[in-house]
Design an enzyme around this catalytic site. Structure first.
Site, PDB file in Angstrom:
ATOM      1  N   GLU A   1     -41.865  42.091   2.220  1.00  0.00           N
ATOM      2  CA  GLU A   1     -40.424  42.290   2.468  1.00  0.00           C
ATOM      3  C   GLU A   1     -40.053  43.593   1.759  1.00  0.00           C
ATOM      4  O   GLU A   1     -39.745  44.595   2.410  1.00  0.00           O
ATOM      5  CB  GLU A   1     -39.627  41.101   1.922  1.00  0.00           C
ATOM      6  CG  GLU A   1     -38.107  41.248   2.077  1.00  0.00           C
ATOM      7  CD  GLU A   1     -37.314  40.117   1.391  1.00  0.00           C
ATOM      8  OE1 GLU A   1     -37.879  39.414   0.532  1.00  0.00           O
ATOM      9  OE2 GLU A   1     -36.116  39.960   1.719  1.00  0.00           O
TER      10      GLU A   1
ATOM     11  N   HIS B   1     -33.692  29.422   3.484  1.00  0.00           N
ATOM     12  CA  HIS B   1     -33.542  28.899   2.120  1.00  0.00           C
ATOM     13  C   HIS B   1     -32.278  28.063   2.094  1.00  0.00           C
ATOM     14  O   HIS B   1     -31.188  28.593   2.363  1.00  0.00           O
ATOM     15  CB  HIS B   1     -33.423  30.043   1.119  1.00  0.00           C
ATOM     16  CG  HIS B   1     -34.591  30.987   1.166  1.00  0.00           C
ATOM     17  ND1 HIS B   1     -35.665  30.888   0.321  1.00  0.00           N
ATOM     18  CD2 HIS B   1     -34.857  32.037   1.990  1.00  0.00           C
ATOM     19  CE1 HIS B   1     -36.544  31.831   0.606  1.00  0.00           C
ATOM     20  NE2 HIS B   1     -36.076  32.553   1.617  1.00  0.00           N
TER      21      HIS B   1
END
Ligand code: HPA
Ligand code: ZN
Length: 350
Positions: free
Chosen positions: A209, A25
């Site tokens: 996740e 990211h």
């Protein structure tokens, strides 16, 4: 299993491995120093007195405790130059370690603060084009929707971005889904993903996740993604695991992120090596390196140390990263050959 004669030998081997970063990211590459520099430049007031005070706050208990700081950090990004500087700093750091990078960005984090999406694209793209020229480092952009916001918001940002598609066709090839996973299942975004698929974008999504294996299955069936970001909780469902192995669906695993966000208590317990040994197409990536204490090579090095990965398995992870990338086959092949030559030249018997 072969072992390395020193930490430096391991690091040198990892650095030279031809490989790709697929889960990164760009907002997660903002180091405290840059956050403070951009805050000064833009007259943005921060809740922390110093870079050290900010760094000291990076003691996360779960994904949400990280996201709160991550969005606060991104609030200093206002101008095209800011986005350029952030991306170039990352590309400069990673160019010695990666041959190719696929970078996620969250336009809604910026458009919701009044920053034009054109500004975001222009700054990121100029840095990526500069990196291509300067270091021969190629890459793509993955426009990611924030899953804590609505599907209508995702459609809106897609509409804002589409007029820019031709201008950035060399970079923007994929769509992703990130932010708070629990309570925001894939099905919430099924229609916007169907639209992105019609438009010809490659598709990825964070799943498994913190969320259950069912989210991984739904990302495959309802969003029809090609690659799962994280996906480590897939191991809890043997049928899903078999499917991932049979379909060779890549998982973009981020060991240091999983450690810092308490997905695992210790790196030694991470399932990366188990998944690799079972035949999954797992890759190693850095996620948000400024927040989790390591860039791409650090993730390989720490995983190798904690999980006793030798040259052969590190080579397999690098090979998976090339296979799982969105590069056309004609560009994957020379990278794979470069990797073969590298492994032949750096085998332990030499
Ligand atoms: N998970 C979900 N959203 C994110 C992450 C992550 O690891 N990093 C940045 N946004
Ligand atoms: Zn991520």
């Amino acid at each position: 299993m072969d072992s390395f004669s020193s930490d430096q030998a391991l690091r040198d081997f990892v650095t030279g491995l031809p490989k790709a970063e697929l889960h990164l990211h760009i907002e997660g590459t903002l180091e405290p120093e840059m956050i403070f520099e951009l805050a000064r430049r833009n007259g943005v007031k921060l809740a922390y007195a110093s870079e050290q005070a900010l760094r000291d706050a990076y003691a996360f208990t779960d994904l949400q405790s990280f996201l709160d700081l991550y969005y606060a950090g991104a609030s200093v990004l206002l101008t095209e130059r800011d986005f350029h500087d952030m991306a170039l700093a990352y590309l400069e750091r990673v160019h010695a370690d990666a041959r190719h990078v696929e970078i996620m960005f969250d336009p809604q984090t910026h458009t919701d603060r009044g920053v034009a999406i054109e500004t975001v694209f222009a700054g990121l793209a100029s840095a990526m084009r500069q990196a291509r020229e300067q270091w021969g480092l190629g890459g793509y952009l993955i426009l990611s929707f924030l899953r804590h916001l609505s599907e209508a918001d995702a459609f809106a940002v897609l509409e804002q971005a589409l007029p820019l598609r031709d201008q950035y066709a060399d970079l923007w090839v994929a769509i992703g889904l990130d932010s708070s996973e629990r309570g925001n299942p894939p099905e919430k975004f099924a229609r916007v993903y169907a639209r992105c698929r019609e438009l010809g974008f490659r598709l990825v999504a964070h799943a498994g996740e913190e969320g259950p294996p069912a989210y991984v299955r739904d990302a495959l069936d309802l969003l029809r993604v090609e690659r799962i970001d994280h996906g480590v909780r897939s191991e809890e469902d043997p049928r899903l695991l078999r499917r991932l192995i049979e379909q060779r669906t890549p998982l973009t695993v981020c060991p240091l992120s999983n450690l810092k966000l308490r997905v695992v208590d210790e790196l030694e317990q991470h399932n990366l090596a188990r998944l690799l040994r079972q035949g999954l197409c797992v890759t190693v990536n850095s996620d948000d390196p400024a927040y989790f204490g390591g860039y791409l090579a650090d993730n390989y090095v720490e995983a190798a140390r904690s999980l006793s990965l030798g040259r052969r398995e590190l080579g397999a992870l690098a090979r998976n990263s090339i296979e799982a990338s969105f590069l056309p086959d004609g560009k994957k092949k020379p990278l794979q050959e470069e990797l073969d030559r590298y492994l032949a030249a750096n085998s332990p018997s030499r």
